[in-house]
Design an enzyme around this catalytic site. Structure first.
Site, PDB file in Angstrom:
ATOM      1  N   SER A   1      -0.037 -12.156   9.553  1.00 22.98           N
ATOM      2  CA  SER A   1      -0.614 -11.408   8.435  1.00 22.98           C
ATOM      3  C   SER A   1      -2.075 -11.059   8.726  1.00 22.98           C
ATOM      4  O   SER A   1      -2.369 -10.361   9.692  1.00 22.98           O
ATOM      5  CB  SER A   1      -0.457 -12.222   7.145  1.00 22.98           C
ATOM      6  OG  SER A   1      -0.695 -11.440   6.005  1.00 22.98           O
TER       7      SER A   1
ATOM      8  N   ASP B   1      10.100  -8.848   3.872  1.00 23.20           N
ATOM      9  CA  ASP B   1       8.690  -9.086   3.536  1.00 23.20           C
ATOM     10  C   ASP B   1       8.360  -8.399   2.222  1.00 23.20           C
ATOM     11  O   ASP B   1       8.457  -7.180   2.095  1.00 23.20           O
ATOM     12  CB  ASP B   1       7.802  -8.537   4.653  1.00 23.20           C
ATOM     13  CG  ASP B   1       6.361  -9.014   4.562  1.00 23.20           C
ATOM     14  OD1 ASP B   1       5.879  -9.216   3.429  1.00 23.20           O
ATOM     15  OD2 ASP B   1       5.724  -9.164   5.611  1.00 23.20           O
TER      16      ASP B   1
ATOM     17  N   HIS C   1       7.871 -12.745   3.734  1.00 25.30           N
ATOM     18  CA  HIS C   1       6.558 -12.734   4.371  1.00 25.30           C
ATOM     19  C   HIS C   1       6.163 -14.102   4.927  1.00 25.30           C
ATOM     20  O   HIS C   1       5.649 -14.205   6.032  1.00 25.30           O
ATOM     21  CB  HIS C   1       5.509 -12.268   3.359  1.00 25.30           C
ATOM     22  CG  HIS C   1       4.146 -12.086   3.949  1.00 25.30           C
ATOM     23  ND1 HIS C   1       3.834 -11.063   4.809  1.00 25.30           N
ATOM     24  CD2 HIS C   1       3.000 -12.812   3.804  1.00 25.30           C
ATOM     25  CE1 HIS C   1       2.559 -11.154   5.177  1.00 25.30           C
ATOM     26  NE2 HIS C   1       2.035 -12.203   4.587  1.00 25.30           N
TER      27      HIS C   1
END
Length: 303
Positions: free
Chosen positions: A174, A247, A277
């Site tokens: 991320s 996600d 995610h």
């Protein structure tokens, strides 16, 4: 999964603006003010979950030897990191070292399960650190600050006596993916592999999908993290893209876009159909993908 490893930033931003709208103060001007002046606090929720600024688990909980290191940055902050070295001399000095660039929220202690997999399964030396303003590191987070922290840690690995001659792999999830891409582009000749998971093109590019009401205010973003600008400049490093297809925070199309614009001749795409995610690293085939990538594209220094 430890709740502390969750990426809270975009979720928190969305909830904040929804509350403003629901209470009748979500006018255009208020929204613009929130997005601009509260941007850093919303993007970098370093205090989530509770206790993240004071309670940091240590690698011995996962049966890993470690050194607790503090690095001084060029702008006066102190960055905390764990250094987990292999006990075998060949693995230590001539093997591979992974630097883990953490996802948002929490601290480096929340990423110890991932560090443990790299240490025990892949037999890498592992560097794990908390950005400024996270965990026990000093300062307040910002894009420029996190980039300084990342440079400081990478330069430490390049000069550390036991690690300087190892193959250096960058792993980022991320927000950490954006930091890893930044370091890979800046130090391309010193990096031997890049692994990114569920990261984004840029912060402004996320706004229309995660917060449609604010899509006309992307010009107010001063925290940009433009990976889509930096990634095409990386032409020599093997890159592994790990994408969770469920996600709910970063649209998987953003990861696919980054893969498509990547100019490395050795790039690999792996997707996980039912992965959200924060849970992609738990899915079947995830670590096998990393092992295969390491074996296929990262030079072995142990003969």
């Amino acid at each position: 999964m430890d709740s502390g490893s969750r990426d809270w930033s975009l979720t928190l931003l969305l909830k904040t603006v929804k509350v403003l709208s629901a209470t009748g103060v979500g006018c255009i001007g208020t929204l613009a003010v929130v997005l601009y002046f509260a941007q850093s606090s919303l993007i970098y929720p370093s205090g989530f979950p509770a206790g993240s600024r004071t309670d940091v688990q240590t690698p011995d909980r996962y049966d890993m030897p470690y050194e607790d290191i503090t690095l001084d940055t060029k702008d006066g902050e102190k960055i905390k990191l764990f250094v987990m070295k292999q006990s075998d001399t060949e693995l230590l000095k001539n093997g591979k070292t992974v630097i883990i660039f953490c996802a948002n929220a929490g601290n480096m202690g929340h990423r110890l399960p991932i560090a443990s997999a790299f240490y025990k399964i892949l037999q890498y030396n592992v560097i794990l650190f908390s950005y400024r303003g996270y965990g026990l590191s000093t300062g307040k987070p910002s894009e420029s600050g996190l980039k300084i922290d990342s440079e400081t840690v990478f330069n430490y690995v390049k000069s550390e006596n036991d690690l300087k001659d190892t193959s250096k792999i960058l792993f980022g999830q991320s927000l950490g993916g954006a930091a890893a891409i930044y370091i890979a582009e800046k130090f391309e000749d010193d990096v031997h592999g890049l692994i990114i998971e569920n990261t984004f093109r840029s912060i402004p590019s996320l706004i229309p999908s995660v917060l449609p009401i604010a899509q006309y205010f992307t010009f107010l973003c001063h925290q940009v993290w433009s990976s889509e600008t930096l990634l095409p400049r990386i032409t020599k490093i093997p890159v592994l893209f790990l994408s969770g297809q469920k996600d709910e925070i970063i649209p998987p199309a953003q990861m696919r876009y980054l893969y498509d614009i990547c100019k490395s001749p050795n790039k690999v795409w792996r997707e996980f159909a039912n992965a959200t995610h924060n849970e992609t690293f738990l899915k079947d085939g995830y670590w096998t993908s990393i092992i295969d990538f390491s074996n296929d594209f990262i030079d072995k220094k142990i003969q």
